[in-house]
Scaffold this active site. Structure first.
Site, PDB file in Angstrom:
ATOM      1  N   LYS A 122      21.511 -40.809  89.413  1.00 18.57           N
ATOM      2  CA  LYS A 122      20.323 -40.549  90.226  1.00 18.57           C
ATOM      3  C   LYS A 122      19.242 -41.439  89.605  1.00 18.57           C
ATOM      4  CE  LYS A 122      16.492 -38.340  91.628  1.00 18.57           C
ATOM      5  NZ  LYS A 122      15.165 -38.886  91.288  1.00 18.57           N
ATOM      6  N   GLY A 171      14.261 -36.658  79.989  1.00 25.24           N
ATOM      7  CA  GLY A 171      13.001 -36.528  80.719  1.00 25.24           C
ATOM      8  C   GLY A 171      12.227 -35.328  80.249  1.00 25.24           C
ATOM      9  N   SER A 172      11.542 -34.680  81.195  1.00 22.47           N
ATOM     10  CA  SER A 172      10.637 -33.584  80.827  1.00 22.47           C
ATOM     11  C   SER A 172      11.415 -32.302  80.552  1.00 22.47           C
ATOM     12  CB  SER A 172       9.662 -33.330  81.974  1.00 22.47           C
ATOM     13  OG  SER A 172      10.371 -32.879  83.105  1.00 22.47           O
ATOM     14  N   GLY A 185      11.935 -30.543  83.927  1.00 20.38           N
ATOM     15  CA  GLY A 185      13.031 -31.132  84.718  1.00 20.38           C
ATOM     16  C   GLY A 185      14.385 -30.779  84.130  1.00 20.38           C
ATOM     17  N   GLY A 186      14.521 -30.942  82.822  1.00 16.23           N
ATOM     18  CA  GLY A 186      15.800 -30.651  82.157  1.00 16.23           C
ATOM     19  C   GLY A 186      16.167 -29.184  82.309  1.00 16.23           C
ATOM     20  N   GLU A 199      18.068 -34.195  77.237  1.00 19.97           N
ATOM     21  CA  GLU A 199      17.236 -34.517  76.075  1.00 19.97           C
ATOM     22  C   GLU A 199      15.804 -34.452  76.569  1.00 19.97           C
ATOM     23  OE1 GLU A 199      14.977 -37.004  74.341  1.00 19.97           O
ATOM     24  OE2 GLU A 199      16.605 -38.495  74.301  1.00 19.97           O
ATOM     25  N   CYS A 238      10.539 -40.375  73.252  1.00 22.45           N
ATOM     26  CA  CYS A 238      10.850 -38.976  72.908  1.00 22.45           C
ATOM     27  C   CYS A 238      10.695 -38.767  71.409  1.00 22.45           C
ATOM     28  CB  CYS A 238      12.259 -38.633  73.360  1.00 22.45           C
ATOM     29  SG  CYS A 238      13.418 -39.944  73.057  1.00 22.45           S
ATOM     30  N   GLU A 278       4.198 -30.845  73.649  1.00 22.26           N
ATOM     31  CA  GLU A 278       4.223 -32.313  73.688  1.00 22.26           C
ATOM     32  C   GLU A 278       3.113 -32.846  74.598  1.00 22.26           C
ATOM     33  OE1 GLU A 278       7.699 -35.638  74.424  1.00 22.26           O
ATOM     34  OE2 GLU A 278       7.497 -34.108  75.948  1.00 22.26           O
TER      35      GLU A 278
HETATM   36  P1  NAP Z   1      11.011 -35.868  84.827  1.00 19.74           P
HETATM   37  O1  NAP Z   1       9.874 -35.412  85.659  1.00 19.74           O
HETATM   38  O2  NAP Z   1      11.708 -34.831  84.037  1.00 19.74           O
HETATM   39  O3  NAP Z   1      12.046 -36.599  85.817  1.00 19.74           O
HETATM   40  C1  NAP Z   1      13.251 -37.169  85.361  1.00 19.74           C
HETATM   41  C2  NAP Z   1      14.268 -37.154  86.492  1.00 19.74           C
HETATM   42  O4  NAP Z   1      14.638 -35.804  86.773  1.00 19.74           O
HETATM   43  C3  NAP Z   1      13.750 -37.735  87.782  1.00 19.74           C
HETATM   44  O5  NAP Z   1      14.796 -38.421  88.421  1.00 19.74           O
HETATM   45  C4  NAP Z   1      13.371 -36.506  88.588  1.00 19.74           C
HETATM   46  O6  NAP Z   1      13.555 -36.730  89.954  1.00 19.74           O
HETATM   47  C5  NAP Z   1      14.385 -35.487  88.131  1.00 19.74           C
HETATM   48  N1  NAP Z   1      13.849 -34.130  88.181  1.00 19.74           N
HETATM   49  C6  NAP Z   1      12.742 -33.679  87.543  1.00 19.74           C
HETATM   50  N2  NAP Z   1      12.562 -32.374  87.798  1.00 19.74           N
HETATM   51  C7  NAP Z   1      13.575 -31.995  88.606  1.00 19.74           C
HETATM   52  C8  NAP Z   1      13.923 -30.756  89.231  1.00 19.74           C
HETATM   53  N3  NAP Z   1      13.177 -29.664  89.066  1.00 19.74           N
HETATM   54  N4  NAP Z   1      15.019 -30.724  89.999  1.00 19.74           N
HETATM   55  C9  NAP Z   1      15.766 -31.834  90.191  1.00 19.74           C
HETATM   56  N5  NAP Z   1      15.471 -33.038  89.654  1.00 19.74           N
HETATM   57  C10 NAP Z   1      14.383 -33.117  88.862  1.00 19.74           C
HETATM   58  O7  NAP Z   1      10.588 -36.983  83.816  1.00 19.74           O
HETATM   59  P2  NAP Z   1       9.708 -38.291  84.006  1.00 19.74           P
HETATM   60  O8  NAP Z   1       9.501 -38.576  85.436  1.00 19.74           O
HETATM   61  O9  NAP Z   1      10.335 -39.300  83.197  1.00 19.74           O
HETATM   62  O10 NAP Z   1       8.322 -37.967  83.316  1.00 19.74           O
HETATM   63  C11 NAP Z   1       7.552 -36.816  83.546  1.00 19.74           C
HETATM   64  C12 NAP Z   1       7.134 -36.190  82.220  1.00 19.74           C
HETATM   65  O11 NAP Z   1       8.289 -35.943  81.431  1.00 19.74           O
HETATM   66  C13 NAP Z   1       6.268 -37.059  81.332  1.00 19.74           C
HETATM   67  O12 NAP Z   1       4.926 -36.965  81.607  1.00 19.74           O
HETATM   68  C14 NAP Z   1       6.592 -36.532  79.973  1.00 19.74           C
HETATM   69  O13 NAP Z   1       5.798 -35.429  79.686  1.00 19.74           O
HETATM   70  C15 NAP Z   1       8.008 -36.089  80.055  1.00 19.74           C
HETATM   71  N6  NAP Z   1       8.994 -37.023  79.471  1.00 19.74           N
HETATM   72  C16 NAP Z   1       9.486 -36.734  78.255  1.00 19.74           C
HETATM   73  C17 NAP Z   1      10.433 -37.573  77.707  1.00 19.74           C
HETATM   74  C18 NAP Z   1      11.013 -37.282  76.380  1.00 19.74           C
HETATM   75  O14 NAP Z   1      11.897 -38.017  75.985  1.00 19.74           O
HETATM   76  N7  NAP Z   1      10.603 -36.267  75.683  1.00 19.74           N
HETATM   77  C19 NAP Z   1      10.879 -38.703  78.354  1.00 19.74           C
HETATM   78  C20 NAP Z   1      10.366 -38.979  79.612  1.00 19.74           C
HETATM   79  C21 NAP Z   1       9.418 -38.105  80.158  1.00 19.74           C
HETATM   80  P3  NAP Z   1      12.350 -36.838  91.004  1.00 19.74           P
HETATM   81  O15 NAP Z   1      11.161 -37.362  90.265  1.00 19.74           O
HETATM   82  O16 NAP Z   1      12.891 -37.764  92.025  1.00 19.74           O
HETATM   83  O17 NAP Z   1      12.157 -35.457  91.476  1.00 19.74           O
END
Ligand code: NAP
Length: 524
Positions: free
Chosen positions: A184, A241-242, A245-246, A265, A302, A390
């Protein structure tokens, strides 16, 4: 040059889904760029069916064939040349230097997994031969090894458009273990993802692999990822990711009629502890090292160090404030991350018990944040859990403790993290006490160093107790990541002709195996 079409790639075919359109964003120009249409339920079904079929052929391939595929993908990524760097830079603002390094890491990872599977020992073959005369019951012949788990859904990470995206570590380790992959793509760098799909497609064709071994579904919005995780053909999930989301994907996977593992992660604040005498001796140099680590990648790692824990030191505070203020501002990846950082900075700025030591402007809509250092007391930190959340970006919080006992209290209060760093050349007794606590809280303890710059090698551990990772037992970096996408199967009393080569008596693969408790390459 490859022209960007905005399509998804499903089992050898480029398709135009009928879902909503979305565009990538150029953080330098603050303009929209390439247009894409979102995949949906139809494309999920097609990709998953193709992956399930391909698995039956792909799982039977030997390490040489899979190793050649991984090597070829790396070659094809390199062959994308400057176009890959230019497109990725325009979609992420990460700059060519960082992206060139990340491309090297990505290709290096693919080749490392190729070498691993060619060698063959990753399957951890173990053989206990029968003891038919054992009393009171005979012992059966038992042989165990790792086998690929099945189709893996991989979520591309926004902050690693190469190393943790379409052909990144999750994809490389899943393919290496003998599994088809459905990615994805992250909606923040879809054109970059499309280029990677071209490289993988070309490698698949040249190596004569089944088409269903790889698909890329492009899309924005939670529903696509959720549908993928719910699909009954998907056997495991890789995510970076977040935390929200995870966690959402973990919950979806757990609620399936047949739950599957999610290797997510997620968030980490990567605390850095400095012993009082060490701070006194090395205030300036530690402040400089910490600043460099905080600013790296505009803090979008991260492993970014979000917490510095020590006693009061004016020299350290001044040096940290000065180096962070003088460091050039970097670019953020996308407007969502900018908005989230904005909220995080406002929250800390308004906190009555927190001081922003180098307060600077960050207009709404700006993609270039200040490199920020905040200060609070250990007492206030311990009293307010929100201070250990974070803040994704170039931000660190200096937690000032009264004494060593309070430093230990802060360490004990922490949630799971990916890393913790300890600077304690002059405080070895404290270092020992910190290690005893931190090794229970994090995946990697770093001595006299900084957490960013994650080495990719077999001894790496990139994963920690929740919420750093969904599975603290797994790593997502290094060749150890392969075992996430494999499961052990034991064969009892099985004739030689039915056994995989890794478990046959004559050891045709010539690999090390644990035979009756001893590691050996010898035939039985
Ligand atoms: P994200 O919002 O977690 O998204 C990552 C992926 O997961 C995207 O493809 C997103 O798809 C999908 N996703 C997220 N929530 C979902 C849900 N509820 N159901 C299904 N799919 C879902 O991460 P991001 O876009 O990279 O960044 C957002 C925030 O995450 C940042 O501001 C930061 O705080 C955090 N982040 C942390 C790390 C780390 O390593 N700790 C790394 C990156 C980001 P869609 O967007 O298409 O829905």
């Amino acid at each position: 040059m490859i022209s960007i079409t905005g399509q998804s790639f499903i089992a050898g075919q480029w398709v135009t889904p009928e879902g909503e359109n979305f565009q990538s964003f150029n953080p330098y120009e603050k303009t929209s760029m390439y247009a894409f249409s979102s995949s949906g339920a139809v494309e999920v079904e097609q990709a998953c069916q193709a992956a399930e079929q391909a698995f039956q052929q792909y799982r039977k391939l030997d390490g040489k064939a899979i190793g050649s595929l991984l090597d070829k993908i790396a070659d094809e990524i390199e062959a994308l040349g400057d176009q890959l760097l230019d497109v990725a830079d325009s979609e992420t603002g990460l700059g060519r230097v960082r992206l060139t390094g990340e491309r090297g890491r990505t290709c290096g990872q693919l080749r490392a997994f190729g070498a691993l599977v060619r060698k063959g020992e990753w399957v951890q073959a173990s053989i206990d031969t029968a003891l038919p005369d054992r009393a009171p019951v005979p012992k059966p012949d038992l042989r165990r090894m790792l086998l690929g788990i099945g189709p893996v859904a991989v979520f591309g990470a926004s902050n690693f458009p190469f190393a943790f995206s379409v052909a990144g570590g999750d994809t490389a380790s899943a393919l290496a273990a003998g599994n088809p992959v459905i990615v994805k793509g992250h909606p923040a760098h879809p054109a970059t993802s499309e280029l990677f799909a071209h490289a993988i497609a070309s490698a698949i064709k040249q190596c004569g692999m089944p088409d269903g071994v790889f698909s890329l579904l492009q899309g924005a919005g939670n529903e696509l990822g959720a549908a993928l995780v719910r699909h009954p053909s998907v056997e495991a999930v890789g995510f970076t990711g977040s935390e929200s989301g995870g966690r959402a994907l973990m919950d979806i996977a757990a609620a399936r009629p047949r739950p599957i593992p999610v290797f997510a992660e997620m968030g980490s604040i990567n605390p850095l502890f400095i012993g009082p005498a060490t701070l006194e001796a090395q205030a300036e140099s530690i402040a400089a090292g910490l600043s460099g680590s905080v600013c790296m990648g505009t803090g979008q790692f991260c492993t970014s160090p979000g917490l510095a824990v020590s006693v009061a030191s004016e020299a350290f505070e001044t040096a940290l404030k000065d180096t962070l203020s003088e460091a050039p501002r970097g670019y953020l990846l996308n407007p969502q991350i900018a908005a989230s950082l904005h909220r995080g900075l406002e929250r800390l700025k308004k906190h009555p018990r927190v001081e922003w030591l180098n307060e600077a402007g960050f207009d709404a809509g700006s993609m270039t944040p200040p490199n920020a250092v905040f200060k609070t007391s250990a007492r206030d930190f311990l009293a307010d859990k929100t201070l250990s959340e974070e803040v994704f970006g170039p931000v660190t919080l200096y937690v000032v403790c009264d004494d060593e006992a309070q430093i230990m209290q802060v360490a004990e209060s922490l949630n799971g993290n990916l890393t913790a760093s300890v600077h304690a050349d002059e405080d070895m007794a404290l270092a020992a006490r910190l290690y005893a606590v931190l090794e229970q809280k994090v995946g990697r303890v770093i001595y006299n160093g900084y957490p960013t710059g994650v080495e990719v090698c077999p001894s790496q551990q990139h994963g920690g107790p929740y919420p750093a990772s969904s599975m603290s037992t797994a790593t997502s970096v290094g060749t150890g990541a392969i075992v996430r996408f494999a499961r052990f199967v034991a064969y009892q009393g099985t004739p030689q002709a039915l056994l995989p080569d890794a478990l046959k008596n004559d050891n045709p693969l010539g690999i090390y195996r644990m035979v009756n408790g001893a590691l050996t390459k010898a035939a039985i």
